[in-house]
Design a protein around this motif. Structure first.
Motif, mmCIF file in Angstrom:
data_model
loop_
_atom_site.group_PDB
_atom_site.id
_atom_site.type_symbol
_atom_site.label_atom_id
_atom_site.label_comp_id
_atom_site.label_asym_id
_atom_site.label_seq_id
_atom_site.Cartn_x
_atom_site.Cartn_y
_atom_site.Cartn_z
ATOM 1 N N SER A 62 53.224 16.927 63.766
ATOM 2 C CA SER A 62 51.988 17.217 64.485
ATOM 3 C C SER A 62 50.920 17.743 63.537
ATOM 4 O O SER A 62 49.741 17.381 63.638
ATOM 5 N N LEU A 63 51.341 18.591 62.580
ATOM 6 C CA LEU A 63 50.389 19.136 61.609
ATOM 7 C C LEU A 63 49.827 18.035 60.709
ATOM 8 O O LEU A 63 48.628 18.030 60.396
ATOM 9 N N ALA A 64 50.673 17.090 60.307
ATOM 10 C CA ALA A 64 50.196 15.964 59.494
ATOM 11 C C ALA A 64 49.179 15.124 60.264
ATOM 12 O O ALA A 64 48.169 14.670 59.704
ATOM 13 N N LEU A 65 49.420 14.916 61.553
ATOM 14 C CA LEU A 65 48.465 14.168 62.377
ATOM 15 C C LEU A 65 47.144 14.931 62.503
ATOM 16 O O LEU A 65 46.057 14.328 62.476
ATOM 17 N N MET A 66 47.219 16.258 62.653
ATOM 18 C CA MET A 66 46.004 17.081 62.692
ATOM 19 C C MET A 66 45.228 16.959 61.393
ATOM 20 O O MET A 66 43.994 16.849 61.390
ATOM 21 N N SER A 98 33.511 16.587 66.670
ATOM 22 C CA SER A 98 34.607 17.044 67.528
ATOM 23 C C SER A 98 35.957 16.807 66.851
ATOM 24 O O SER A 98 36.819 17.688 66.832
ATOM 25 N N LEU A 99 36.158 15.611 66.289
ATOM 26 C CA LEU A 99 37.408 15.303 65.604
ATOM 27 C C LEU A 99 37.645 16.259 64.447
ATOM 28 O O LEU A 99 38.774 16.724 64.222
ATOM 29 N N TYR A 100 36.571 16.569 63.721
ATOM 30 C CA TYR A 100 36.669 17.462 62.563
ATOM 31 C C TYR A 100 37.141 18.852 62.984
ATOM 32 O O TYR A 100 38.086 19.414 62.413
ATOM 33 N N PHE A 101 36.523 19.412 64.014
ATOM 34 C CA PHE A 101 36.881 20.769 64.437
ATOM 35 C C PHE A 101 38.202 20.792 65.211
ATOM 36 O O PHE A 101 38.918 21.790 65.188
ATOM 37 N N ILE A 102 38.534 19.695 65.894
ATOM 38 C CA ILE A 102 39.857 19.600 66.519
ATOM 39 C C ILE A 102 40.937 19.646 65.437
ATOM 40 O O ILE A 102 41.970 20.315 65.588
ATOM 41 N N GLY A 103 40.691 18.935 64.324
ATOM 42 C CA GLY A 103 41.630 18.958 63.209
ATOM 43 C C GLY A 103 41.792 20.347 62.622
ATOM 44 O O GLY A 103 42.908 20.792 62.328
ATOM 45 N N ILE A 104 40.671 21.071 62.458
ATOM 46 C CA ILE A 104 40.720 22.418 61.882
ATOM 47 C C ILE A 104 41.489 23.374 62.788
ATOM 48 O O ILE A 104 42.460 24.023 62.370
ATOM 49 N N GLY A 106 43.251 22.727 65.497
ATOM 50 C CA GLY A 106 44.593 22.257 65.802
ATOM 51 C C GLY A 106 45.573 22.638 64.702
ATOM 52 O O GLY A 106 46.713 23.036 64.976
ATOM 53 N N SER A 107 45.130 22.548 63.440
ATOM 54 C CA SER A 107 45.968 22.970 62.317
ATOM 55 C C SER A 107 46.257 24.460 62.386
ATOM 56 O O SER A 107 47.387 24.903 62.152
ATOM 57 N N ILE A 108 45.229 25.253 62.713
ATOM 58 C CA ILE A 108 45.407 26.702 62.808
ATOM 59 C C ILE A 108 46.467 27.051 63.843
ATOM 60 O O ILE A 108 47.393 27.840 63.578
ATOM 61 N N TYR A 109 46.373 26.454 65.023
ATOM 62 C CA TYR A 109 47.321 26.785 66.085
ATOM 63 C C TYR A 109 48.704 26.194 65.846
ATOM 64 O O TYR A 109 49.713 26.765 66.271
ATOM 65 N N THR A 110 48.765 25.061 65.158
ATOM 66 C CA THR A 110 50.076 24.490 64.832
ATOM 67 C C THR A 110 50.798 25.359 63.810
ATOM 68 O O THR A 110 52.017 25.600 63.931
ATOM 69 N N ILE A 111 50.071 25.842 62.797
ATOM 70 C CA ILE A 111 50.673 26.758 61.820
ATOM 71 C C ILE A 111 51.129 28.038 62.515
ATOM 72 O O ILE A 111 52.179 28.606 62.184
ATOM 73 N N MET A 112 50.364 28.498 63.506
ATOM 74 C CA MET A 112 50.771 29.674 64.272
ATOM 75 C C MET A 112 52.084 29.402 65.013
ATOM 76 O O MET A 112 52.991 30.250 65.035
ATOM 77 N N CYS A 113 52.203 28.214 65.621
ATOM 78 C CA CYS A 113 53.439 27.859 66.325
ATOM 79 C C CYS A 113 54.635 27.815 65.377
ATOM 80 O O CYS A 113 55.742 28.239 65.733
ATOM 81 N N ILE A 114 54.406 27.301 64.165
ATOM 82 C CA ILE A 114 55.477 27.252 63.171
ATOM 83 C C ILE A 114 55.941 28.662 62.819
ATOM 84 O O ILE A 114 57.139 28.938 62.722
ATOM 85 N N ALA A 115 54.964 29.576 62.640
ATOM 86 C CA ALA A 115 55.302 30.958 62.301
ATOM 87 C C ALA A 115 56.095 31.630 63.423
ATOM 88 O O ALA A 115 57.076 32.338 63.171
ATOM 89 N N VAL A 116 55.679 31.403 64.666
ATOM 90 C CA VAL A 116 56.391 31.985 65.811
ATOM 91 C C VAL A 116 57.794 31.405 65.917
ATOM 92 O O VAL A 116 58.779 32.131 66.175
ATOM 93 N N ASP A 117 57.921 30.094 65.724
ATOM 94 C CA ASP A 117 59.222 29.442 65.800
ATOM 95 C C ASP A 117 60.186 30.012 64.764
ATOM 96 O O ASP A 117 61.359 30.282 65.063
#
Length: 316
Positions: A62-66, A98-104, A106-117
């Motif tokens: 998911s992070l790579a797609l972001m 929109s795509l640019y900021f979704i990527g930014i 989205g990456s922030i929240y995905t990294i957060m999910c990885i840390a929580v996991d």
């Protein structure tokens, strides 16, 4: 983020804008090429070669797609730095922004999910059996995509409505884009809250690993993953959000000195450019995750071989 207006209260930003026309190309070209190569390679590795959908590989896919979503608008961003776009391309520009900021984010929240996991897996191993699963990881990733799409797309789209002149896409958002409510939400929910979660979970996980006294290869690999994830989060996003805060103070009239405003304009533009390096830093996470999955497979094969050998011996 909107960078600078050419003139604000008789304060000229032409020198800064001229400098950034060259700096953006110097910064963006290697980020785009290296980031594209690394993220496409990561997707191939996770989807074709590893073929083991663990929580980690799902989050990293998911992070790579972001990251690819963040990279896609960069050529248009480079073009827009040196060229005015006609008015009829405003909607297309809004989609790219929109795509640019979704990527930014989205990456922030995905990294957060990885840390929580990671925190749940290492600090709460008994609860992890109920809380962690590939299905839960997939649900978290889908939730992140839905959240950033719902929060960013409608917001960005309204920033350019009503303009009847040629414009630089990705630059000079309307005053609506610098409203206090939006910037406060962006700083708190877009960066500060995820940053606190990532830092807390990372420190707690490192502390738990050290307290356990484990010195195994897998334990060392886990520590490397934590440090790489923390670096991929803090190094790109801290300066850019500091720059957004300072530029917000300029728009609110809190900072009025011309020299200070010029330096802030240069700082936020460079910081926003360098924030895209997250696409390359995430490759550190990809490497360690791939190494961990391979190690897990190897350990599984070894345990199975030992079990077969034990069974064969007992039969004899």
């Amino acid at each position: 983020m909107g960078m600078s207006d050419t003139m604000t209260s008789n304060c000229s930003f032409e020198e800064v804008d001229q400098m950034m026309r060259y700096l953006e190309l110097i910064i963006y070209m290697p980020i785009f090429l290296i980031g594209l190569l690394l993220n496409v390679a990561a997707l191939l590795v996770f989807c074709l070669f590893l073929r083991k959908w663990t929580e980690s590989t799902i989050y990293m896919t998911s992070l790579a797609l972001m990251d690819l979503l963040l990279l896609f608008p960069l050529p248009f961003k480079m073009h827009a730095t040196n060229h005015l776009w006609p008015t009829h391309l405003q909607s297309f520009c809004s989609v790219l922004e929109s795509l640019y900021f979704i990527g930014i984010y989205g990456s922030i929240y995905t990294i957060m999910c990885i840390a929580v996991d990671r925190w749940v897996a290492i600090c709460h191993p008994f609860k992890a059996k109920q809380l962690r699963s590939p299905r839960a990881a997939l649900g978290s990733c889908v939730g992140v995509w839905a959240l950033v799409l719902a929060a960013i797309s409608p917001t960005i789209y309204g920033f350019r409505q009503g303009s009847r002149t040629e414009f630089h896409c990705f630059h000079a958002f309307s005053q609506k884009g610098w409203s206090p409510q939006l910037i406060i939400c962006l700083q708190v929910f877009g960066f500060l809250l995820p940053a606190l979660v990532v830092i807390y979970c990372s420190l707690q996980t490192i502390w738990a690993l050290r307290q356990s006294g484990q010195r195994s290869a897998r334990s060392r690999a886990c520590v490397k993953i934590i440090y790489s994830s923390l670096s991929a989060f803090l190094l790109p996003f801290t300066p850019s959000h500091l720059g957004i805060l300072l530029q917000f103070l300029v728009h609110q009239g809190v900072i009025q000195d011309c020299g200070t405003k010029t330096r802030i304009s240069l700082f936020i533009q460079i910081a926003m450019c360098l924030s895209n390096i997250t696409c390359c830093l995430d490759a550190l996470c990809y490497y360690f995750i791939a190494h961990e999955v391979r190690s897990t497979k190897r350990s599984f094969r070894m345990s199975m071989s030992q079990r077969r050998a034990t069974n064969s011996t007992s039969e004899v």
